[in-house]
Design an enzyme around this catalytic site. Sequence first.
Site, PDB file in Angstrom:
ATOM      1  N   ASP A  30       0.848  -1.031  -0.097  1.00 25.31           N
ATOM      2  CA  ASP A  30       0.138  -0.122   0.040  1.00 25.31           C
ATOM      3  C   ASP A  30       0.792   1.184  -0.061  1.00 25.31           C
ATOM      4  O   ASP A  30       0.783   2.156   0.904  1.00 25.31           O
ATOM      5  CB  ASP A  30      -1.089   0.059   1.189  1.00 25.31           C
ATOM      6  CG  ASP A  30      -1.857  -1.237   1.492  1.00 25.31           C
ATOM      7  OD1 ASP A  30      -2.163  -1.882   0.435  1.00 25.31           O
ATOM      8  OD2 ASP A  30      -1.868  -1.562   2.473  1.00 25.31           O
ATOM      9  N   GLU A 237     -11.309   0.037  -3.021  1.00 17.10           N
ATOM     10  CA  GLU A 237     -10.667   0.456  -2.129  1.00 17.10           C
ATOM     11  C   GLU A 237      -9.421   1.093  -2.908  1.00 17.10           C
ATOM     12  O   GLU A 237      -9.486   1.290  -4.040  1.00 17.10           O
ATOM     13  CB  GLU A 237     -10.097  -0.854  -1.222  1.00 17.10           C
ATOM     14  CG  GLU A 237      -9.212  -1.674  -1.785  1.00 17.10           C
ATOM     15  CD  GLU A 237      -8.824  -2.934  -0.965  1.00 17.10           C
ATOM     16  OE1 GLU A 237      -9.410  -2.952   0.166  1.00 17.10           O
ATOM     17  OE2 GLU A 237      -7.998  -3.861  -1.356  1.00 17.10           O
TER      18      GLU A 237
HETATM   19  O1  FUB Z   1      -3.085  -3.614   3.629  1.00 10.86           O
HETATM   20  C1  FUB Z   1      -4.500  -3.856   4.005  1.00 10.86           C
HETATM   21  C2  FUB Z   1      -5.440  -3.634   3.059  1.00 10.86           C
HETATM   22  O2  FUB Z   1      -5.016  -4.165   1.781  1.00 10.86           O
HETATM   23  C3  FUB Z   1      -5.467  -2.100   2.391  1.00 10.86           C
HETATM   24  O3  FUB Z   1      -6.033  -1.292   3.431  1.00 10.86           O
HETATM   25  C4  FUB Z   1      -6.034  -2.379   1.038  1.00 10.86           C
HETATM   26  O4  FUB Z   1      -5.935  -1.396   0.437  1.00 10.86           O
HETATM   27  C5  FUB Z   1      -5.333  -3.649   0.531  1.00 10.86           C
HETATM   28  O5  FUB Z   1      -4.324  -3.450  -0.043  1.00 10.86           O
END
Ligand code: FUB
Length: 338
Positions: A30, A237
């Site tokens: 991320d 997301e």
């Molecule tokens: O790293 C945890 C979660 O996985 C993140 O918040 C999301 O965007 C995904 O990459």
Amino acid sequence: MSDETEKRDLPTLAASAISSPLVTHLYTADPSAHVFNGTLYIYPSHDIEGGTPFNDNGDHFCMEDYHVFRMDSPDSKAVDCGVALHVNDVPWAARQMWAPDAASKDGRYYLYFPAKRADGIFQIGVAMSERPEGPFIAEPEPIRGSYSIDPAVYEDDDGAHYMYFGGIWGGQLQKYRDNVYASINEEPMADEPALGPRIARLSDDMRQFAEASREVVIVDQNGQPLRAGDHARRFFEAPWLHKHQGTYYFSYSTGDTHFICYATGDNPYGPFTYQGQILSEVVGWTTHHSICKFAGKWYLFYHDSILSGGATHLRSIKMTELRHDAQGRILRIDPYGR
Ligand code: FUB
């Protein structure tokens, strides 16, 4: 990408990967990248093996702290600046320090991060430092009115800062309507408008929202909101915003279809019109990115699970150049040159 396909293709994909991990002594994911004072800083999640079994809520992503990485040039090593913040130093947070971001104002630096409270609900917190790499001191309470995951803070040309946030499934965005939580809420039906991420302008002191968050709507070329069943294009997301030649580019992960896509608009709130993919599927279940201009070129920061042999929750950050064509369209990147 199913786990089965991923395992079968891993050696081939590993051999043809267009970029190498920026960090190999830790697992990182991320990556949110920003240039502060001419130096590139990357704010990633710090993946660990926590022993929690895989589930669709992402409980196996049980990160406990953040490290910040510094790069002096696009070709230099990513230097680990050490632990910037640990969950034990955040009074309101219990676990799962997921994807963070950072911003700067008036010589101070702000780290924004989601974490679960003791009752299992995600909120977003802020921590401050005099230095881009931290260490950061967390505010005692999460940001009022914040929820879900994946904060991304964009500074517009007039100095206003906006936070985009949200993620469905384990990120809990589907539990909210008009900023109100209800456990019975779920994703809309396939033919209904998709849930969008949220946006709120930050207060002058960068520690709160200056307004109630509102939904960011992504529309198709006919101006119609994308539908919840349009899994190849709808928001899941990892929101991010960058501006190129006066246009606002909103980019995001489609989650279960594993694409990084983008949509364009003429202001930070949107609506944004869907344009296409930026990054095709990576090895691993999640895909999450940022886009940052450094030393005169645009770069895409992303992650995959090649280094860990395909473990979903043990990812590695990477970077590659990102190009806009003469019409402003982003040229799609295949991380394995397929
Ligand atoms: O790293 C945890 C979660 O996985 C993140 O918040 C999301 O965007 C995904 O990459």
